[in-house]
Write an enzyme that holds these catalytic residues in place. Structure first.
Site, PDB file in Angstrom:
ATOM      1  N   GLY A  27       0.767  -1.227   0.000  1.00 29.67           N
ATOM      2  CA  GLY A  27       0.000   0.000   0.000  1.00 29.67           C
ATOM      3  C   GLY A  27       0.802   1.282   0.000  1.00 29.67           C
ATOM      4  N   GLY A  29       2.666   2.390  -2.490  1.00 30.92           N
ATOM      5  CA  GLY A  29       2.718   2.980  -3.825  1.00 30.92           C
ATOM      6  C   GLY A  29       3.803   2.411  -4.719  1.00 30.92           C
ATOM      7  N   ASP A  54       4.166  -9.996  -8.379  1.00 36.32           N
ATOM      8  CA  ASP A  54       3.161 -10.039  -7.309  1.00 36.32           C
ATOM      9  C   ASP A  54       2.003 -10.947  -7.729  1.00 36.32           C
ATOM     10  OD1 ASP A  54       1.260  -9.520  -5.348  1.00 36.32           O
ATOM     11  OD2 ASP A  54       1.613  -7.365  -5.336  1.00 36.32           O
ATOM     12  N   THR A 510      -7.807   0.692  -7.652  1.00 31.95           N
ATOM     13  CA  THR A 510      -7.138  -0.613  -7.549  1.00 31.95           C
ATOM     14  C   THR A 510      -7.555  -1.398  -6.308  1.00 31.95           C
ATOM     15  OG1 THR A 510      -5.256   0.125  -8.861  1.00 31.95           O
ATOM     16  CG2 THR A 510      -4.898  -1.761  -7.422  1.00 31.95           C
TER      17      THR A 510
END
Length: 596
Positions: A27, A29, A54, A510
């Site tokens: 989270g 960025g 990922d 997202t």
């Protein structure tokens, strides 16, 4: 907290190495910065390959293109190509690479046994890493590109990826029988040179930079510091740090000033660590960083918007359940499992801690635990009577599991057999099995108390839930019995009266869309989410700061999407002025006046 050009994202890209490896707490960025860097370099007429390792990649949405495991050209950015390493597809290809040569040469029963041994969640991770190693350690794989940028998974997964080359090299050197849970040793030996090249490339400062990404938050900076230390311990010292989302209040708005103070405090507390690395700074943007124009703007200087307060965009949101009312409903059950799930960095740990501490304050017996290797759940919860806090530690659980298997399956073996079993248990696959067993054991405690589980980020969590059949096969191969808590795990998770899954997200594109995919996956596993929690909403904060107001307006489409299409029970949590850490900080969820 100067945002001068000297320390900007543009300055970071002045003389980049060929390989850039973005990592950090979920989270913060990483994907936005990796994508913006890739676009900026391609705009300089460089040929760039952007790679996500990922399992829960969102490159497709950010770049606006459907990606695959093969390089795909990004529309509107000549010279930029991107790909997703799909763990499922990689696992199938990896399995066939190892098993294929033996088809027709060995009995069908042996082939089936080999395929079964290569069907677990650990094989998925090894297969994804196999692809990652090819891109990093096999020069011809990326010969046509000037830069290769890796947008990695959250920190715990990334560190595991990075340490695997050394782990597998040691495993290969020490193995003599060829009987590991990954199948024929010859299949791994073929990759040995590539693995060794990957290790060398990661540590080569002339060719590779490890980019630690963080927010101006104590938890994120603590995670970045831990990552930095662990990377140095495995020989990777070529590190730089990007501070993302730095915020400066435009006036006297109380929430904006509190948000700025929190950032300044975090930077001051972690000043000694920040002094050890080159640091680059990126200001908070008012918009979602989705699409090529937004990514290009991220590299340039920020122009603060002039915002006139305006009425709600579109239809007003219907009244939502309060956080207090949600806990009232959970408390009424009297026992069971409460799981917070969602994308990394959405606040699962904080939400889990807030629920657990409130249940304990009301007199319930509560066990708060996490399966996330990067979580800080104990610090978040603080100390409350009736609350037990624990973490499922992979090292501890693996050691206990190995001892248990050696004492049962290995008890009657001769010296050679025990040596073979011990060798098999040295494989990284053993950790996956051990952690899964601990997860099942923790869930079982919900029979007579509340168990609040702060789970790992989405990809890992689903691998954990999907591991039941692989676990049964593996434990049956090595031990004489399967624990009752494992046999009962899926029925317990599917029982809506026993397990309540809370999907946590942020009011952004997202996180919302990834949470929607998580909900679909859970439903395919016959697990129905109990509620959605939309965390850190500026729309609901009441701030008058121009930038924060615009961020709030940009949230509205995603708030409507969740409330009207995705969730039957929704809680919207506003941004809180005080850092929600410790038992007093968590009381803000139930009484915002505590922060004042």
């Amino acid at each position: 907290m100067s945002l001068s050009e000297k320390h900007s994202l543009a300055a970071f890209l002045t003389a980049p190495t060929r390989f850039l490896f973005f990592t950090g707490k979920g989270g913060v960025g990483k994907t936005s910065l990796a994508c913006a860097s890739a676009v900026a370099l391609a705009d300089r007429q460089r040929r760039v390959l952007l790679v996500s390792t990922d399992p829960a990649s969102n490159l497709d949405e950010v770049l606006g293109v459907q990606l695959s495991p093969a390089p795909t050209a990004v529309p509107g950015v000549p010279g930029l190509f991107a790909l997703n390493v799909d763990p499922h597809a990689a696992a199938l290809a990896y399995r066939e690479k190892l098993v294929g040569p033996y088809r027709g040469q060995l009995p069908e029963s042996v082939i089936r046994s080999m395929e079964e041994q290569l069907s677990g969640a650990c094989t998925m991770e090894i297969a994804a890493f196999d692809e990652f190693s090819r891109l990093l350690g096999q020069p011809e794989a990326t010969a046509g590109f000037d830069h290769v940028i890796f947008d990695t998974a959250p920190t715990g997964h990334t560190l595991r990826l990075l340490t695997l080359p050394g782990a597998w090299t040691g495993f290969l050197q020490g193995s003599t029988s060829g009987a590991s849970c990954l199948g024929p040793l010859a299949g791994l030996e073929q990759q040995r040179t590539i693995y060794e090249n990957s290790v060398a490339m990661l540590a080569d400062a002339a060719r590779t930079t490890l980019v630690l990404v963080s927010r101006a938050q104590i938890s994120a900076l603590t995670e970045a510091e831990r990552t930095s230390v662990e990377l140095r311990q495995i020989g990777i010292r070529n590190q730089e740090l990007i501070l993302n989302g730095l915020f400066r209040a435009a006036g006297v708005d109380s929430l904006a000033l509190a948000l700025e103070r929190r950032g300044r405090l975090a930077l001051a507390v972690k000043g000694e660590f920040l002094a050890t690395l080159p640091v680059f700074k990126v200001p908070l943007r008012p918009n979602n960083l989705v699409g090529i124009p937004a990514l290009r703007a991220l590299v340039g200087p920020q122009t603060l918007p002039v915002v006139t307060p305006s009425p709600d965009v579109g239809l007003p949101l219907p009244a939502q359940k309060s956080f207090t009312a949600l806990v009232d409903e959970l408390m009424a059950a009297g026992y069971g499992v409460i799981m917070t799930m969602g994308k990394g960095g959405v606040g699962k740990t904080t939400i889990a801690a807030a629920i657990a501490t409130e249940l304990a304050r009301r007199g319930a017996k509560v066990h708060l635990s996490t399966t996330d290797p990067a979580a800080h759940v104990a610090a978040a919860a603080g100390q409350v009577a009736g609350l037990q806090v624990s973490r499922i530690d992979p090292v501890v659980e693996t050691r206990a599991y190995v001892e248990s298997v050696m004492a049962t399956a290995g008890k009657d073996l001769d010296a050679g057999g025990r040596a073979l079993l011990a060798e098999d248990l040295r494989s990284p696959c053993t950790e996956e099995i051990a952690v899964f067993r601990a997860f099942a054991r923790t869930v079982a405690q919900g029979e007579d108390a509340f168990v609040v589980l702060d789970t790992a980020p989405t990809g890992h969590t689903l691998l954990l839930l999907d591991a039941t059949e692989a676990y049964h096969r593996e434990v049956a191969r090595k031990a004489s019995n399967i624990p009752g808590e494992v046999l009962n795990l899926l029925p317990r998770l599917r029982d809506g009266r026993f397990t309540r899954v809370l999907i946590v997200t942020l009011p952004e594109a997202t996180p919302v869309h990834e949470a929607a995919m998580l909900q679909e996956d859970l439903r395919r596993a016959q697990i129905e989410p109990f509620a959605w929690i939309i965390n850190q909403s500026f729309c609901q904060s009441g701030s008058g700061d121009p930038l924060l107001q615009l961020r709030g307006q940009n949230e509205l489409p995603y708030l409507h999407e969740v409330v009207n299409k995705l969730s039957q029970r929704t809680v919207i949590v506003p941004w809180l002025a005080k850092d929600p850490v410790g038992s007093e900080g968590l009381r803000q969820f139930f009484n915002p006046a505590v922060a004042s």
